[in-house]
Motif scaffolding. Sequence first.
Motif, PDB file in Angstrom:
ATOM      1  N   PHE A  57      92.333  37.524 -87.719  1.00 12.56           N
ATOM      2  CA  PHE A  57      91.492  36.463 -87.634  1.00 12.56           C
ATOM      3  C   PHE A  57      92.619  35.187 -87.683  1.00 12.56           C
ATOM      4  CE2 PHE A  57      88.583  38.778 -89.665  1.00 12.56           C
ATOM      5  CZ  PHE A  57      87.200  38.832 -88.877  1.00 12.56           C
ATOM      6  N   GLU A  58      92.364  34.082 -87.142  1.00 15.37           N
ATOM      7  CA  GLU A  58      93.250  32.908 -87.249  1.00 15.37           C
ATOM      8  C   GLU A  58      93.380  32.427 -88.365  1.00 15.37           C
ATOM      9  OE1 GLU A  58      93.391  28.740 -85.234  1.00 15.37           O
ATOM     10  OE2 GLU A  58      92.582  30.305 -83.998  1.00 15.37           O
ATOM     11  N   LYS A  59      94.352  32.181 -89.124  1.00 13.90           N
ATOM     12  CA  LYS A  59      94.594  31.726 -90.240  1.00 13.90           C
ATOM     13  C   LYS A  59      94.232  30.500 -90.457  1.00 13.90           C
ATOM     14  CE  LYS A  59      97.496  31.688 -94.291  1.00 13.90           C
ATOM     15  NZ  LYS A  59      98.444  32.470 -94.856  1.00 13.90           N
ATOM     16  N   VAL A  60      93.295  29.804 -91.266  1.00 12.70           N
ATOM     17  CA  VAL A  60      93.062  28.237 -91.375  1.00 12.70           C
ATOM     18  C   VAL A  60      93.840  27.576 -92.224  1.00 12.70           C
ATOM     19  CG1 VAL A  60      90.559  28.862 -90.959  1.00 12.70           C
ATOM     20  CG2 VAL A  60      91.313  28.984 -93.239  1.00 12.70           C
ATOM     21  N   GLU A  61      94.229  26.409 -91.790  1.00 10.84           N
ATOM     22  CA  GLU A  61      95.033  25.668 -92.476  1.00 10.84           C
ATOM     23  C   GLU A  61      94.778  25.240 -93.627  1.00 10.84           C
ATOM     24  OE1 GLU A  61      98.240  24.805 -91.397  1.00 10.84           O
ATOM     25  OE2 GLU A  61      97.809  26.434 -89.859  1.00 10.84           O
ATOM     26  N   TRP A  62      93.473  24.868 -93.913  1.00 11.01           N
ATOM     27  CA  TRP A  62      92.939  24.581 -95.303  1.00 11.01           C
ATOM     28  C   TRP A  62      93.147  25.571 -96.424  1.00 11.01           C
ATOM     29  CZ3 TRP A  62      88.978  27.592 -96.729  1.00 11.01           C
ATOM     30  CH2 TRP A  62      88.309  28.198 -95.669  1.00 11.01           C
ATOM     31  N   SER A  63      93.342  26.669 -96.160  1.00  9.77           N
ATOM     32  CA  SER A  63      93.298  27.796 -97.169  1.00  9.77           C
ATOM     33  C   SER A  63      94.472  27.383 -98.238  1.00  9.77           C
ATOM     34  CB  SER A  63      93.673  29.281 -96.736  1.00  9.77           C
ATOM     35  OG  SER A  63      94.782  29.261 -95.899  1.00  9.77           O
ATOM     36  N   ARG A  64      95.741  26.768 -97.581  1.00 13.04           N
ATOM     37  CA  ARG A  64      96.892  26.546 -98.415  1.00 13.04           C
ATOM     38  C   ARG A  64      96.464  25.368 -99.399  1.00 13.04           C
ATOM     39  NH1 ARG A  64     101.392  24.438 -95.492  1.00 13.04           N
ATOM     40  NH2 ARG A  64      99.772  23.166 -94.330  1.00 13.04           N
ATOM     41  N   LEU A  65      95.337  24.588 -99.214  1.00 11.85           N
ATOM     42  CA  LEU A  65      95.131  23.489-100.117  1.00 11.85           C
ATOM     43  C   LEU A  65      94.052  24.071-101.139  1.00 11.85           C
ATOM     44  CD1 LEU A  65      94.580  20.574 -97.856  1.00 11.85           C
ATOM     45  CD2 LEU A  65      96.373  20.907 -99.394  1.00 11.85           C
ATOM     46  N   VAL A  82      85.179  18.108 -97.494  1.00 12.96           N
ATOM     47  CA  VAL A  82      85.857  17.012 -96.948  1.00 12.96           C
ATOM     48  C   VAL A  82      86.555  17.580 -95.507  1.00 12.96           C
ATOM     49  CG1 VAL A  82      87.741  15.235 -96.946  1.00 12.96           C
ATOM     50  CG2 VAL A  82      86.018  15.586 -98.886  1.00 12.96           C
ATOM     51  N   LEU A  83      87.308  18.541 -95.799  1.00 11.84           N
ATOM     52  CA  LEU A  83      88.054  19.080 -94.655  1.00 11.84           C
ATOM     53  C   LEU A  83      87.177  19.494 -93.521  1.00 11.84           C
ATOM     54  CD1 LEU A  83      90.695  20.969 -96.732  1.00 11.84           C
ATOM     55  CD2 LEU A  83      91.295  18.671 -95.252  1.00 11.84           C
ATOM     56  N   GLN A  84      85.985  19.969 -93.733  1.00 10.02           N
ATOM     57  CA  GLN A  84      85.105  20.460 -92.770  1.00 10.02           C
ATOM     58  C   GLN A  84      84.394  19.391 -92.284  1.00 10.02           C
ATOM     59  OE1 GLN A  84      85.398  23.577 -91.430  1.00 10.02           O
ATOM     60  NE2 GLN A  84      87.087  23.791 -92.944  1.00 10.02           N
ATOM     61  N   LEU A 148     103.100  20.149 -96.586  1.00 12.66           N
ATOM     62  CA  LEU A 148     101.591  19.918 -96.208  1.00 12.66           C
ATOM     63  C   LEU A 148     101.579  20.046 -94.733  1.00 12.66           C
ATOM     64  CD1 LEU A 148      98.827  19.627 -97.281  1.00 12.66           C
ATOM     65  CD2 LEU A 148      99.338  17.249 -97.415  1.00 12.66           C
ATOM     66  N   GLY A 149     102.467  19.366 -93.944  1.00 11.32           N
ATOM     67  CA  GLY A 149     102.632  19.170 -92.484  1.00 11.32           C
ATOM     68  C   GLY A 149     103.234  20.329 -91.987  1.00 11.32           C
ATOM     69  N   ARG A 150     103.865  21.383 -92.748  1.00  5.63           N
ATOM     70  CA  ARG A 150     104.243  22.608 -91.812  1.00  5.63           C
ATOM     71  C   ARG A 150     103.307  23.819 -92.059  1.00  5.63           C
ATOM     72  NH1 ARG A 150     109.117  24.363 -95.037  1.00  5.63           N
ATOM     73  NH2 ARG A 150     109.373  22.121 -95.351  1.00  5.63           N
ATOM     74  N   PRO A 151     102.876  24.107 -90.995  1.00  7.84           N
ATOM     75  CA  PRO A 151     102.035  25.458 -91.112  1.00  7.84           C
ATOM     76  C   PRO A 151     102.556  26.498 -91.282  1.00  7.84           C
ATOM     77  CG  PRO A 151     101.462  24.050 -88.715  1.00  7.84           C
ATOM     78  CD  PRO A 151     102.762  23.454 -89.380  1.00  7.84           C
ATOM     79  N   GLY A 152     101.953  27.432 -92.002  1.00  9.03           N
ATOM     80  CA  GLY A 152     102.587  28.889 -92.449  1.00  9.03           C
ATOM     81  C   GLY A 152     103.469  28.701 -93.542  1.00  9.03           C
ATOM     82  N   SER A 153     103.563  27.396 -94.202  1.00  9.54           N
ATOM     83  CA  SER A 153     104.670  27.467 -95.290  1.00  9.54           C
ATOM     84  C   SER A 153     103.996  27.534 -96.340  1.00  9.54           C
ATOM     85  CB  SER A 153     105.544  26.143 -95.107  1.00  9.54           C
ATOM     86  OG  SER A 153     104.501  25.175 -95.511  1.00  9.54           O
TER      87      SER A 153
END
Length: 178
Positions: A57-65, A82-84, A148-153
């Motif tokens: 599955f594609e990793k969603v960005e909001w999971s880091r938050l 809010v993110l959705q 926050l601005g770096r996907p995957g970190s």
Amino acid sequence: MRRSDIFSVAISNSMSWKLKKIIPARELLHQLGGWNSVVHNDKYSIKKAYKLLMGSFEKVEWSRLICNNKASPKSKFTLWMVLQNRLPTADRLSKWNIPSSIRCKLCEAEDESIQHLFFTRDYATTIWKVFIARCIGNTRLVLFVKRLGRPGSKLVGKDVKLGSMLGYFIEAVYAIWL
């Protein structure tokens, strides 16, 4: 059943209920790519089988938050909403044909939207100014924003103070929504 090929064994009434459940799973094993696809170092790997069953599955960005922080569940849920863009704001309610004014009930200055509630309303800007003022001079804030601005970190990792900052951020979003 000893020394028999798992793919050629027939289910019989004398087998235990466990074997009667396991044997039909050989079709699933065949669909996954055979025995070799779920073996690691000549041993069955539940991890490999799980990953094959789950697929990718594609990793969603909001999971880091949202995941792995100490904010309250209601705050994390609100941030997720809010993110959705799923909060029941007046502009969204009007799209559902629910009769009400789309003007902000709190300030009557603009239409009520996520953008207005969390960024342009006076109350929200005051909260964000306090949040930033408390973090100014804190090198962790710079690190937090960069990650926050770096996907995957990893957003926080093992940095306790950075984790606290993330928790404060999420709680601030909840406070604004209240």
